[in-house]
Design an enzyme around this catalytic site. Sequence first.
Site, PDB file in Angstrom:
ATOM      1  N   LEU A  68      54.953 -30.541-130.353  1.00  0.00           N
ATOM      2  CA  LEU A  68      53.842 -29.693-130.068  1.00  0.00           C
ATOM      3  C   LEU A  68      54.015 -29.595-128.396  1.00  0.00           C
ATOM      4  CD1 LEU A  68      50.980 -31.323-131.894  1.00  0.00           C
ATOM      5  CD2 LEU A  68      52.264 -29.149-132.666  1.00  0.00           C
ATOM      6  N   GLN A  72      55.980 -28.143-124.668  1.00  0.00           N
ATOM      7  CA  GLN A  72      56.410 -26.750-124.002  1.00  0.00           C
ATOM      8  C   GLN A  72      57.625 -26.117-124.875  1.00  0.00           C
ATOM      9  OE1 GLN A  72      57.693 -26.637-120.101  1.00  0.00           O
ATOM     10  NE2 GLN A  72      57.398 -24.543-120.104  1.00  0.00           N
ATOM     11  N   ASP A 109      54.671 -34.948-133.869  1.00  0.00           N
ATOM     12  CA  ASP A 109      54.340 -35.273-132.670  1.00  0.00           C
ATOM     13  C   ASP A 109      53.585 -36.592-132.647  1.00  0.00           C
ATOM     14  OD1 ASP A 109      54.491 -33.471-129.994  1.00  0.00           O
ATOM     15  OD2 ASP A 109      52.897 -34.925-129.851  1.00  0.00           O
ATOM     16  N   TYR A 164      61.649 -41.029-114.735  1.00  0.00           N
ATOM     17  CA  TYR A 164      62.216 -39.925-115.579  1.00  0.00           C
ATOM     18  C   TYR A 164      63.735 -39.535-115.414  1.00  0.00           C
ATOM     19  CZ  TYR A 164      62.270 -35.187-117.643  1.00  0.00           C
ATOM     20  OH  TYR A 164      62.694 -34.049-118.254  1.00  0.00           O
ATOM     21  N   LYS A 220      66.822 -40.118-117.987  1.00  0.00           N
ATOM     22  CA  LYS A 220      67.662 -39.104-118.410  1.00  0.00           C
ATOM     23  C   LYS A 220      68.962 -39.609-118.316  1.00  0.00           C
ATOM     24  CE  LYS A 220      64.675 -36.478-120.188  1.00  0.00           C
ATOM     25  NZ  LYS A 220      64.622 -36.271-121.661  1.00  0.00           N
TER      26      LYS A 220
HETATM   27  P1  NAD Z   1      56.101 -31.819-123.137  1.00  0.00           P
HETATM   28  O1  NAD Z   1      55.570 -32.723-122.506  1.00  0.00           O
HETATM   29  O2  NAD Z   1      55.820 -30.446-123.334  1.00  0.00           O
HETATM   30  O3  NAD Z   1      56.169 -32.137-124.905  1.00  0.00           O
HETATM   31  C1  NAD Z   1      56.547 -33.472-125.305  1.00  0.00           C
HETATM   32  C2  NAD Z   1      55.972 -33.832-126.330  1.00  0.00           C
HETATM   33  O4  NAD Z   1      56.424 -35.197-126.754  1.00  0.00           O
HETATM   34  C3  NAD Z   1      54.366 -33.678-126.572  1.00  0.00           C
HETATM   35  O5  NAD Z   1      53.937 -32.763-127.486  1.00  0.00           O
HETATM   36  C4  NAD Z   1      53.907 -35.365-126.528  1.00  0.00           C
HETATM   37  O6  NAD Z   1      52.690 -35.331-127.293  1.00  0.00           O
HETATM   38  C5  NAD Z   1      55.103 -35.662-127.300  1.00  0.00           C
HETATM   39  N1  NAD Z   1      55.073 -37.194-127.254  1.00  0.00           N
HETATM   40  C6  NAD Z   1      54.990 -37.925-126.071  1.00  0.00           C
HETATM   41  N2  NAD Z   1      55.237 -39.097-126.504  1.00  0.00           N
HETATM   42  C7  NAD Z   1      55.464 -39.432-127.760  1.00  0.00           C
HETATM   43  C8  NAD Z   1      55.916 -40.306-128.606  1.00  0.00           C
HETATM   44  N3  NAD Z   1      55.733 -41.698-128.476  1.00  0.00           N
HETATM   45  N4  NAD Z   1      56.033 -40.136-130.052  1.00  0.00           N
HETATM   46  C9  NAD Z   1      56.111 -38.817-130.545  1.00  0.00           C
HETATM   47  N5  NAD Z   1      55.733 -37.779-129.666  1.00  0.00           N
HETATM   48  C10 NAD Z   1      55.532 -38.002-128.352  1.00  0.00           C
HETATM   49  O7  NAD Z   1      57.896 -31.881-122.930  1.00  0.00           O
HETATM   50  P2  NAD Z   1      58.691 -30.504-123.218  1.00  0.00           P
HETATM   51  O8  NAD Z   1      58.628 -29.664-121.828  1.00  0.00           O
HETATM   52  O9  NAD Z   1      58.516 -29.842-124.618  1.00  0.00           O
HETATM   53  O10 NAD Z   1      60.101 -31.401-123.024  1.00  0.00           O
HETATM   54  C11 NAD Z   1      60.996 -31.549-124.255  1.00  0.00           C
HETATM   55  C12 NAD Z   1      62.136 -32.275-123.879  1.00  0.00           C
HETATM   56  O11 NAD Z   1      63.063 -31.430-122.872  1.00  0.00           O
HETATM   57  C13 NAD Z   1      61.927 -33.680-122.951  1.00  0.00           C
HETATM   58  O12 NAD Z   1      62.858 -34.454-123.127  1.00  0.00           O
HETATM   59  C14 NAD Z   1      62.089 -33.404-121.431  1.00  0.00           C
HETATM   60  O13 NAD Z   1      62.592 -34.066-120.703  1.00  0.00           O
HETATM   61  C15 NAD Z   1      63.040 -32.050-121.644  1.00  0.00           C
HETATM   62  N6  NAD Z   1      63.270 -31.152-120.473  1.00  0.00           N
HETATM   63  C16 NAD Z   1      62.109 -30.417-120.396  1.00  0.00           C
HETATM   64  C17 NAD Z   1      62.038 -29.372-119.324  1.00  0.00           C
HETATM   65  C18 NAD Z   1      60.937 -28.412-119.147  1.00  0.00           C
HETATM   66  O14 NAD Z   1      60.756 -27.811-117.988  1.00  0.00           O
HETATM   67  N7  NAD Z   1      59.881 -28.328-120.107  1.00  0.00           N
HETATM   68  C19 NAD Z   1      63.250 -29.597-118.365  1.00  0.00           C
HETATM   69  C20 NAD Z   1      63.979 -30.597-118.341  1.00  0.00           C
HETATM   70  C21 NAD Z   1      64.090 -31.295-119.749  1.00  0.00           C
HETATM   71  C1  AKB Z   2      59.871 -31.722-114.783  1.00  0.00           C
HETATM   72  O1  AKB Z   2      59.712 -31.260-113.964  1.00  0.00           O
HETATM   73  O2  AKB Z   2      59.735 -33.125-115.179  1.00  0.00           O
HETATM   74  C2  AKB Z   2      60.811 -31.110-116.025  1.00  0.00           C
HETATM   75  C3  AKB Z   2      62.378 -31.490-116.029  1.00  0.00           C
HETATM   76  C4  AKB Z   2      62.760 -30.456-114.841  1.00  0.00           C
HETATM   77  O3  AKB Z   2      62.818 -32.303-116.624  1.00  0.00           O
HETATM   78  N1  AKB Z   2      60.259 -29.786-116.068  1.00  0.00           N
END
Ligand code: NAD
Ligand code: AKB
Length: 319
Positions: free
Chosen positions: A15, A17, A39, A146, A150
Amino acid sequence: MTEQSGSCVLVTGALGQIGTELVPALRQRHGIDSVIATDLREINDHSVVASGIFTVADVLDKNRLEELIISHSVDTIYHLAAILSATGEKNPELCERVNLGGLANVLELAKEHNLRLYTPSSIAVFGPDCPPLAPQETPLNPTTMYGMTKVAGEVMANYYWENHGVDVRGIRYPGLISWKAPPGGGTTDYAVEIFHHAVESGNYTCFVKPDTKLPMMYMDDAIRATLELMDAPIESLGTARAGYNIAGVSFTAEELSNAIVAKIPNFVCGFEPDIRQKYADSWPSMIDDTQAQNDWGWKPLFGLEQLVGEMLSNLQDEN
Ligand code: NAD
Ligand code: AKB
């Protein structure tokens, strides 16, 4: 190995981003009943993810995940559940527990049930000692919890590949910019919030300085990159398999604001840096993605102007 049409896919953190856009893309490929979205949160009926199978599952509950894997004959996991950088600095213990504990569970399940696994990394793996153009291989000394999870996640993924042959892949995503779901508590969230404020109120106070330059990417590019990496033949992947650098577009907060003003002339952006400035300053401003280009043909499509045009027109249509 390209996923076969009979494949059944489980998505954690569906759920968020990325999940909000990856789940529909996976359902289009595999069929609506072959993607199990999960989720920690309950789903809202208006979510696009609600169009297919959704069930609540905590990634820290390995038995629950295993039940789903067996009952749906899952062969691939997209593991998106995580705590992002800004929320992670507010609650480092939770960040460590969810990011490392959740990954440990899916890696073990992938080993035990012979699953393919996609687990994203981030530009947060880099620390202040990284050159401004981040190489694929460089010392990784992040200063956020964080980022540390990673780095450890990439190391754990490589361990399961080397020692157990688990086909695990990942990308070091830049800050992702999208309009369908809000960002989940990261440092790069300003680059999404600014669009909502521009369309809804015409002004925004940005939490990083105008000259803060970070690597960013439009979500369409990120989803395509994810699917392309998962489609790449296993023998084409090198040592970066668990954390490929990929570049989209880098710009300063001021350049982003100016690009919005070019479309919405009355938009006003102020700058009041908060603690997130420190996290942003610890990350590189550009990404060298030569390895991803060579190994699986990565090429971004969205530059700043296209990204701003897409964000504004989609949000204006919604309002
Ligand atoms: P987000 O925070 O939008 O979504 C993460 C989801 O994980 C949420 O819906 C939350 O409810 C769920 N969650 C949290 N704890 C949980 C648990 N214990 N069990 C099950 N679900 C749980 O994150 P995102 O932006 O969709 O990111 C997804 C992945 O991509 C992550 O690993 C993040 O580190 C990585 N990432 C994202 C970005 C970005 O800009 N969005 C950039 C780099 C890396
Ligand atoms: C954050 O800002 O934490 C994320 C990422 C770059 O991993 N968007």
